[in-house]
Design an enzyme around this catalytic site. Structure first.
Site, PDB file in Angstrom:
ATOM      1  N   CYS A 120       0.758  -1.167   0.012  1.00 57.18           N
ATOM      2  CA  CYS A 120      -0.047   0.019  -0.047  1.00 57.18           C
ATOM      3  C   CYS A 120       0.821   1.338   0.054  1.00 57.18           C
ATOM      4  O   CYS A 120       2.227   1.099   0.168  1.00 57.18           O
ATOM      5  CB  CYS A 120      -0.819   0.039   1.112  1.00 57.18           C
ATOM      6  N   CYS A 122      -0.163   4.209   1.688  1.00 62.57           N
ATOM      7  CA  CYS A 122      -0.436   5.232   2.884  1.00 62.57           C
ATOM      8  C   CYS A 122       0.641   5.721   3.619  1.00 62.57           C
ATOM      9  O   CYS A 122       0.550   6.928   4.173  1.00 62.57           O
ATOM     10  CB  CYS A 122      -1.643   4.749   3.372  1.00 62.57           C
ATOM     11  N   CYS A 130      -4.042   5.757   0.134  1.00 61.69           N
ATOM     12  CA  CYS A 130      -3.510   4.748   0.029  1.00 61.69           C
ATOM     13  C   CYS A 130      -3.026   4.660  -1.575  1.00 61.69           C
ATOM     14  O   CYS A 130      -2.683   3.437  -1.974  1.00 61.69           O
ATOM     15  CB  CYS A 130      -4.455   3.259   0.281  1.00 61.69           C
ATOM     16  N   LYS A 195     -12.450  -5.313   2.313  1.00 64.49           N
ATOM     17  CA  LYS A 195     -11.872  -4.430   3.649  1.00 64.49           C
ATOM     18  C   LYS A 195     -12.769  -2.961   3.765  1.00 64.49           C
ATOM     19  O   LYS A 195     -12.874  -2.389   2.886  1.00 64.49           O
ATOM     20  CB  LYS A 195     -10.413  -4.002   3.193  1.00 64.49           C
ATOM     21  N   ARG A 205      -2.707   2.906  12.570  1.00 67.73           N
ATOM     22  CA  ARG A 205      -2.192   4.399  11.734  1.00 67.73           C
ATOM     23  C   ARG A 205      -1.241   5.001  12.711  1.00 67.73           C
ATOM     24  O   ARG A 205      -0.248   5.840  12.279  1.00 67.73           O
ATOM     25  CB  ARG A 205      -3.487   5.059  11.338  1.00 67.73           C
ATOM     26  N   ARG A 217     -11.073   7.407   4.179  1.00 61.84           N
ATOM     27  CA  ARG A 217     -10.926   6.462   3.169  1.00 61.84           C
ATOM     28  C   ARG A 217     -12.219   5.957   2.498  1.00 61.84           C
ATOM     29  O   ARG A 217     -12.136   4.879   2.133  1.00 61.84           O
ATOM     30  CB  ARG A 217      -9.869   5.230   3.748  1.00 61.84           C
ATOM     31  N   GLU A 233     -16.671  -7.907  -4.428  1.00 57.51           N
ATOM     32  CA  GLU A 233     -15.342  -7.544  -4.190  1.00 57.51           C
ATOM     33  C   GLU A 233     -14.296  -8.961  -4.279  1.00 57.51           C
ATOM     34  O   GLU A 233     -13.304  -8.669  -4.549  1.00 57.51           O
ATOM     35  CB  GLU A 233     -14.982  -6.675  -2.883  1.00 57.51           C
ATOM     36  N   LYS A 248     -11.920  -8.150   6.345  1.00 62.00           N
ATOM     37  CA  LYS A 248     -11.096  -7.166   7.289  1.00 62.00           C
ATOM     38  C   LYS A 248     -12.090  -6.056   7.619  1.00 62.00           C
ATOM     39  O   LYS A 248     -12.507  -5.356   6.583  1.00 62.00           O
ATOM     40  CB  LYS A 248      -9.794  -6.465   6.948  1.00 62.00           C
ATOM     41  N   SER A 274      -5.953  -3.679  14.792  1.00 57.41           N
ATOM     42  CA  SER A 274      -5.207  -3.196  15.620  1.00 57.41           C
ATOM     43  C   SER A 274      -6.456  -2.845  16.802  1.00 57.41           C
ATOM     44  O   SER A 274      -6.039  -2.761  18.146  1.00 57.41           O
ATOM     45  CB  SER A 274      -4.445  -2.006  15.208  1.00 57.41           C
ATOM     46  N   TYR A 313      -2.630  -9.422  16.061  1.00 58.65           N
ATOM     47  CA  TYR A 313      -1.396  -9.113  17.178  1.00 58.65           C
ATOM     48  C   TYR A 313      -1.358  -9.993  18.254  1.00 58.65           C
ATOM     49  O   TYR A 313      -0.445  -9.877  19.211  1.00 58.65           O
ATOM     50  CB  TYR A 313      -1.689  -7.758  17.432  1.00 58.65           C
TER      51      TYR A 313
HETATM   52  C1  PBG Z   1      -2.875  -0.078   4.892  1.00 57.03           C
HETATM   53  C2  PBG Z   1      -3.462  -0.869   5.915  1.00 57.03           C
HETATM   54  C3  PBG Z   1      -4.343  -0.566   7.161  1.00 57.03           C
HETATM   55  C4  PBG Z   1      -4.250  -1.810   7.902  1.00 57.03           C
HETATM   56  C5  PBG Z   1      -3.652  -2.803   7.250  1.00 57.03           C
HETATM   57  N1  PBG Z   1      -3.078  -2.281   6.113  1.00 57.03           N
HETATM   58  C6  PBG Z   1      -4.568   0.744   7.452  1.00 57.03           C
HETATM   59  C7  PBG Z   1      -5.836   1.446   6.732  1.00 57.03           C
HETATM   60  O1  PBG Z   1      -6.290   0.817   5.760  1.00 57.03           O
HETATM   61  O2  PBG Z   1      -6.026   2.467   7.194  1.00 57.03           O
HETATM   62  C8  PBG Z   1      -4.915  -1.899   9.196  1.00 57.03           C
HETATM   63  C9  PBG Z   1      -4.359  -2.860  10.136  1.00 57.03           C
HETATM   64  C10 PBG Z   1      -4.920  -2.876  11.593  1.00 57.03           C
HETATM   65  O3  PBG Z   1      -5.549  -1.930  11.978  1.00 57.03           O
HETATM   66  O4  PBG Z   1      -4.346  -3.526  12.279  1.00 57.03           O
HETATM   67  N2  PBG Z   1      -3.697   0.178   3.750  1.00 57.03           N
HETATM   68 ZN    ZN Z   2      -3.261   2.129   2.655  1.00 54.58          ZN
END
Ligand code: PBG
Ligand code: ZN
Length: 325
Positions: A120, A122, A130, A195, A205, A217, A233, A248, A274, A313
């Site tokens: 990605c 971002c 992203c 996602k 983040r 986003r 998707e 996700k 997270s 995690y």
């Molecule tokens: C990057 C990405 C993100 C996560 C995984 N890859 C953040 C987002 O899309 O804002 C989130 C992972 C997490 O919260 O554990 N695109």
């Molecule tokens: Zn991203």
């Protein structure tokens, strides 16, 4: 003669031995993937305040972590890089001297653990989105070449799988074509397929320094209210060549996971994010939840709903401390 008092379902719950013998869901540690943050500016691990128990690691200093991961029998690592520079196009993402390629090369030389690299932009763009940010929001097609270059750079450095997470249309197809064009026909794609634009990415983040500078986003990540769109998707990513597809976040979308399991025969992953981890940790710290039992119950639910792989995690702690069903 089929009901109570002859039928007594509690008979099969009477002892730990009976319960263990009949448990319908189990979870070997090989199905758990540990997210790992690598930072080119470090020469020793630095704790991540928003993800308790986790560290940012120096790219060539992952040895001690990998040793633990291997002896716990985890399935693999998912790498996220901190940038050494940010620009509008996110070019730091495909820099062969960036944190992720350096880590991949070092891992390849020292271990045979499954290496997955998140793809990605971002963390690498000044706007913190992203992909390439334009007057109309995220410029879909202008983002594809950068994602494709990034995937090729990670494949060259030794990624077994690349994991595109930008949620732009066509990213899986663009990456498959670029990988094949570069001779990386054996590199797999784990697609963040369904996602959602979720509140549960906040701690990540913070860890990555990847929050958007402006806006949100929602113009590219999915609306979590849309289960039918989620299936489209996933179908689209499979059609473009995804090897493994992902839902996700996890717990807020258990129904999507279960629908996807019923509908597709492809390997299915789920990301226990997270923010989901943070809820457990914060409550456990206050003594409001018993952490081991809560983690076991959550991982059981994700597995029961249909996940082949769980990115979490909690992976290392759960495996080492026998918190798995
Ligand atoms: C990057 C990405 C993100 C996560 C995984 N890859 C953040 C987002 O899309 O804002 C989130 C992972 C997490 O919260 O554990 N695109
Ligand atoms: Zn991203």
């Amino acid at each position: 003669m089929t009901g109570f008092p002859v039928l007594r379902l509690r008979r099969l719950r009477r002892t730990p031995g009976i319960r263990a013998a009949l448990r319908e869901t189990d979870l070997p540690p090989s199905r758990l993937i540990l997210p790992v943050f690598v930072d080119p500016a470090l020469d020793r691990p630095a704790p991540i305040p928003s993800i308790p128990g986790h560290f940012r690691w120096p790219p060539e200093g992952l040895g001690p972590l990998v040793e633990r991961v291997e002896s716990a029998g985890l399935g693999g690592l998912l790498l996220f890089g901190r940038p050494s520079r940010k620009d509008q196009g996110g070019s730091g993402a495909w820099d062969p001297q960036g944190a992720v390629p350096r880590s991949l090369r070092s891992l390849r030389d020292h271990s045979s653990i499954l290496r997955i690299a998140d793809v990605c932009l971002c963390a690498y763009t000044t706007e913190g989105h992203c992909g390439v940010w334009g007057p109309e929001g995220l410029d879909n097609d202008a983002t594809l070449p950068g994602l494709a270059r990034t995937a090729v750079a990670y494949a060259e450095a030794g990624a077994d799988w690349v994991a595109p997470s930008a949620m732009v249309d066509g990213q899986v197809g663009a990456i498959r074509a670029a990988l094949d064009g570069g001779g990386h026909t054996e590199t797999g794609i784990l697609a963040y397929a369904a996602k959602s634009a979720s509140a549960f990415y906040g701690p990540f983040r913070d860890a990555e320094g990847s929050a958007p500078a402006t806006g949100d986003r929602k113009g590219y990540q999915m609306d979590p209210a849309n289960p039918r769109e989620a299936m489209r998707e996933i179908q689209a990513d499979l059609d473009e060549g995804a090897d493994v597809v992902m839902v996700k976040p996890g717990l807020p979308q258990l129904d999507l996971l279960s629908r996807a399991r019923a509908r597709f025969d492809a390997p299915l992953a789920v990301y226990h994010t997270s923010g989901e981890h943070a809820m457990v940790k914060a409550a456990a710290e206050r003594g409001w939840l018993e952490e081991a039992a809560a983690v076991r119950e959550i991982l059981t639910a994700l597995r029961r709903a249909g996940a082949d792989l769980i990115i979490t995690y909690h992976a290392l702690e759960a495996a080492e401390r026998k918190w798995l069903p």
